[in-house]
Design a protein around this motif. Sequence first.
Motif, PDB file in Angstrom:
ATOM      1  N   SER A  63       0.837  -1.203   0.000  1.00  0.00           N
ATOM      2  CA  SER A  63       0.000   0.000   0.000  1.00  0.00           C
ATOM      3  C   SER A  63       0.867   1.247   0.000  1.00  0.00           C
ATOM      4  O   SER A  63       2.033   1.223   0.431  1.00  0.00           O
ATOM      5  CB  SER A  63      -0.930   0.002   1.221  1.00  0.00           C
ATOM      6  OG  SER A  63      -0.171   0.001   2.416  1.00  0.00           O
ATOM      7  N   ILE A  80      -5.655   3.311 -14.475  1.00  0.00           N
ATOM      8  CA  ILE A  80      -4.482   2.787 -13.801  1.00  0.00           C
ATOM      9  C   ILE A  80      -3.917   1.668 -14.649  1.00  0.00           C
ATOM     10  O   ILE A  80      -4.645   0.792 -15.124  1.00  0.00           O
ATOM     11  CB  ILE A  80      -4.784   2.306 -12.363  1.00  0.00           C
ATOM     12  CG1 ILE A  80      -3.480   1.927 -11.647  1.00  0.00           C
ATOM     13  CG2 ILE A  80      -5.782   1.149 -12.337  1.00  0.00           C
ATOM     14  CD1 ILE A  80      -3.626   1.704 -10.154  1.00  0.00           C
ATOM     15  N   VAL A  91      -7.058  -5.218  -6.017  1.00  0.00           N
ATOM     16  CA  VAL A  91      -6.665  -3.808  -6.047  1.00  0.00           C
ATOM     17  C   VAL A  91      -7.774  -2.961  -5.438  1.00  0.00           C
ATOM     18  O   VAL A  91      -8.945  -3.053  -5.850  1.00  0.00           O
ATOM     19  CB  VAL A  91      -6.371  -3.349  -7.494  1.00  0.00           C
ATOM     20  CG1 VAL A  91      -5.895  -1.895  -7.509  1.00  0.00           C
ATOM     21  CG2 VAL A  91      -5.337  -4.264  -8.156  1.00  0.00           C
ATOM     22  N   THR A  92      -7.398  -2.148  -4.461  1.00  0.00           N
ATOM     23  CA  THR A  92      -8.350  -1.290  -3.757  1.00  0.00           C
ATOM     24  C   THR A  92      -7.831   0.143  -3.778  1.00  0.00           C
ATOM     25  O   THR A  92      -6.642   0.381  -3.510  1.00  0.00           O
ATOM     26  CB  THR A  92      -8.522  -1.745  -2.297  1.00  0.00           C
ATOM     27  OG1 THR A  92      -8.982  -3.098  -2.286  1.00  0.00           O
ATOM     28  CG2 THR A  92      -9.524  -0.875  -1.567  1.00  0.00           C
ATOM     29  N   ILE A  93      -8.698   1.081  -4.120  1.00  0.00           N
ATOM     30  CA  ILE A  93      -8.334   2.501  -4.107  1.00  0.00           C
ATOM     31  C   ILE A  93      -9.317   3.240  -3.212  1.00  0.00           C
ATOM     32  O   ILE A  93     -10.538   3.139  -3.397  1.00  0.00           O
ATOM     33  CB  ILE A  93      -8.335   3.096  -5.527  1.00  0.00           C
ATOM     34  CG1 ILE A  93      -7.278   2.396  -6.400  1.00  0.00           C
ATOM     35  CG2 ILE A  93      -8.057   4.599  -5.485  1.00  0.00           C
ATOM     36  CD1 ILE A  93      -7.223   2.880  -7.834  1.00  0.00           C
ATOM     37  N   ASN A  94      -8.763   3.926  -2.235  1.00  0.00           N
ATOM     38  CA  ASN A  94      -9.573   4.703  -1.275  1.00  0.00           C
ATOM     39  C   ASN A  94     -10.685   3.857  -0.650  1.00  0.00           C
ATOM     40  O   ASN A  94     -11.834   4.281  -0.513  1.00  0.00           O
ATOM     41  CB  ASN A  94     -10.150   5.952  -1.952  1.00  0.00           C
ATOM     42  CG  ASN A  94      -9.063   6.931  -2.348  1.00  0.00           C
ATOM     43  OD1 ASN A  94      -8.045   7.053  -1.662  1.00  0.00           O
ATOM     44  ND2 ASN A  94      -9.264   7.629  -3.463  1.00  0.00           N
ATOM     45  N   VAL A 112     -10.245   4.372 -13.574  1.00  0.00           N
ATOM     46  CA  VAL A 112     -10.384   4.685 -12.141  1.00  0.00           C
ATOM     47  C   VAL A 112     -10.847   6.121 -11.932  1.00  0.00           C
ATOM     48  O   VAL A 112     -10.649   6.698 -10.860  1.00  0.00           O
ATOM     49  CB  VAL A 112      -9.060   4.428 -11.385  1.00  0.00           C
ATOM     50  CG1 VAL A 112      -8.725   2.951 -11.374  1.00  0.00           C
ATOM     51  CG2 VAL A 112      -7.915   5.238 -11.994  1.00  0.00           C
ATOM     52  N   ASN A 121      -4.625  10.154  -1.942  1.00  0.00           N
ATOM     53  CA  ASN A 121      -5.336   8.911  -2.235  1.00  0.00           C
ATOM     54  C   ASN A 121      -4.538   7.737  -1.665  1.00  0.00           C
ATOM     55  O   ASN A 121      -3.308   7.801  -1.536  1.00  0.00           O
ATOM     56  CB  ASN A 121      -5.493   8.703  -3.739  1.00  0.00           C
ATOM     57  CG  ASN A 121      -6.371   9.743  -4.393  1.00  0.00           C
ATOM     58  OD1 ASN A 121      -7.540   9.495  -4.656  1.00  0.00           O
ATOM     59  ND2 ASN A 121      -5.807  10.913  -4.685  1.00  0.00           N
ATOM     60  N   ILE A 123      -3.831   3.636  -2.229  1.00  0.00           N
ATOM     61  CA  ILE A 123      -3.990   2.422  -3.031  1.00  0.00           C
ATOM     62  C   ILE A 123      -3.406   1.257  -2.253  1.00  0.00           C
ATOM     63  O   ILE A 123      -2.332   1.355  -1.659  1.00  0.00           O
ATOM     64  CB  ILE A 123      -3.317   2.554  -4.419  1.00  0.00           C
ATOM     65  CG1 ILE A 123      -3.507   1.251  -5.220  1.00  0.00           C
ATOM     66  CG2 ILE A 123      -1.840   2.932  -4.317  1.00  0.00           C
ATOM     67  CD1 ILE A 123      -3.076   1.351  -6.671  1.00  0.00           C
TER      68      ILE A 123
END
Length: 826
Positions: A63, A80, A91-94, A112, A121, A123
């Motif tokens: 991360s 992305i 994959v995780t964003i916010n 994204v 942000n 990730i």
Amino acid sequence: MIEELSLNGAWQVQCLDRKVELEGEVPGDLYYDLIRANKIEDPFYRDNENSQGWIGKNDWVYSRYFVATKEFVSNLRINISCEGLDTLATVTINGKELAKTDNMHRSWEWDVSKFIIEGENLISIRFDSAVNYCTVANDREIPFFWKSSMVAAPYSLIRKEYCNFGWDWGTKAVTCGIWRDIKLLGFSKPRIEYLQIQQNLDGENATLKVNPLIDYDEVFCEGLMGKIVLKRGRKTLTEVNCPFLDGNDEVAIDVKNPELWWPNGMGNQALYKLSFILSDKEGNVLDFCSRQIGFRSIVLDRHEDEWGESFQFVVNGVPTFIKGANWIPVDAVLSRATRDDYERLIKDSASAHMNMLRVWGGGIYEPDFFYELCAEHGILVWQDFLYACNKPPVDEPEFRATALAEAEEQVKRLHHFPALALWCGNNELECFSIGDSVTHRHMLKEDYKSFFLDALMRVVERWHPGGNYWPGSPHSSEDLSDPQSPDRGDAHLWAVWHEKEPFEWYRTSFHRFCSEYGFQSFPEPKTVYGYTNLEDRNITSFVMEHHQRSGIGNSTIMQYMLSWYRLPVGFDNTLWVSQILQGMAITYAVEHWRRNKPRCMGSLYWQLNDYWPVASWSSIDYNGRWKALHYMAKRFYAPVLVSGVEQIDTSSVDIYLVSDLLEDTKAKVSWEITDLGGKTLQVGGGDVCLEANASRFVETIELRSVCSEAVNREVVVWLEVETCNGHASKNSIFLSRPKHMELRKDIGTNIDVSENDDGSFTANLSVQAVGLWLWLELSESDARFSDNFFHVRPELEYSVVIYPQQQLSLESLVSQIKVKSLVDTY
């Protein structure tokens, strides 16, 4: 233009099952991060590997925070781009899950725009254990076969580097991570998604067909313009402006009298750069891309002939005898390998007169610079798709879908490189993994044919028109009846080694193309000392056997060694003699197959390199040190080769000449028979015509007048050829096993060393008696030698150039230099 926001650099790494936290580096991999953070000891030292299996059995999270500016988030679209995620990633964003991945060998790109906010942000990418995944996935009615002693899990159930799980030359170091670049792409205008390049040579001229695929999506704009620029070095040869209406148009460019790209030893490696520039109607550049190309034709020629069906690569109209080796990943800790490491190995291949490397199907699709370096040095690439030795579940829809997407991406990425000669479906599945019913080892023949004889071939036809495709290695015919046929196709020949046949067996093999065969040796003492303690330095010790992954390995080396050589005295001598033994085995094979061209048209020995320090089939060890085999390869792969076949029963030697030169040439052949003291017993020779790209018998030397059964153990036949255009080759033939030859205990070596202006040194050597496999080494420093492990005799002077890896004074080098030959090992 596309705005890029790199996410490379420092990331936080956390183990979800243990209290392990550290800072990682992207691109990279977990093992390298753990090593750099001092969380684990060197996995290659002694048996440290055994205490590190927990790494691959745990889940990990990478991360980091990043800042997106107001200008960046104002782009109409933000994607992305993940060029390599190894392997089972979420994959995780916010805090919002974006996607999951299942394939190390693909890149991934997602929109994204709705995930990214102005400012900071977060990730996070979670990597689930590949070992656990494969173990669970193998809980099925008919489990997949795997050897837990050799590999960490049934690897073929997942699209990941197979040898990361271990191999019969490899360590188990199952890793994960963001192994290639990761970045955000912001854009509001069209971009170039893909550039397909085809070429056709017609006499002295060529035609390029350029087909750009433009990504419009919702950001379509009218009046797009393209410009194609072709350069040779700094010189612009062609500029073509072309309008694009739908972003999928083909443009043909005629190129008059281009300089051709040739494999190593056949001509120059003429390289060009083709660029495509995308602009709007006002002339503003929206996107551009460049590709390395070379003008050449490469055809896998298979035609009926007197022996069956040919299997030969025809380059620019010339049938080419392939001389090379098999390539495995450069390092088991994948991200530790540098471009310099690649360049060194490729240069070393070219230095040994190789013209092809086979990228083996249990590794990775290499980075672009590998294929660029191969093109620069004239090394053709046989590219396996990444399947090896165990059935993949290609009958399962999800697996098949990601596998075909992977294949399409890699063919698109690599098709334009001038070095790329062949796409091959897999390694050895036809030997081990197909049958008429499903078993723990076998897939159905029809499933195999559907994927490897049809689906992959269609991918190549679609995205690399004119490219060569071969379903598997080895393979001979579509009925799959005999993948090792001596009459057609390519063959993997392991009768020597696995079946314990003598080296002479190679002379009974008349296969059309020998794409895999080999013999093991130990690394040299400097390398072995790097992974052992003093108490480990016996080849039967636990640590030495730990660094030997072939189940029959060390005992097989010793069995063959005692067949040919006297028992060496001490650990170091055993290591050195194993290398001489290995070189002798492969010399037997290559010289025979080159003598039999055009019936046989290729030799790719297993293997060029190591990815950790180990006893293996390599000719270059993990530390980049040339084994005896690589020095011998420089001789047996030379453009002109003189060789002999001893006939023990008749006390005679048949002399052969082989030429890979493209023109006929005159040559002088000479031979001399001496005793082991160096006394001349008989001489002969004469002028011959050496036909271009051919092999020929020269004459038979009758030795009855100078040899009896006892005297056979006391003589050496020395062969030499020199051509009028400067090529030369030397060889030596024995009429008995070296262990039975009464070599002089002291060959009276004299050495004089001088320093050269470039920092290298020249050693001039002479001897007073015959010495077999004489070699030089430095006691402390590493060095490369212009020649090594060669035979010597009195009344001649031998010059060897020494290239130290670090700057040395003449005094320092002389104090370190050692000269030994076979007799010194016992």
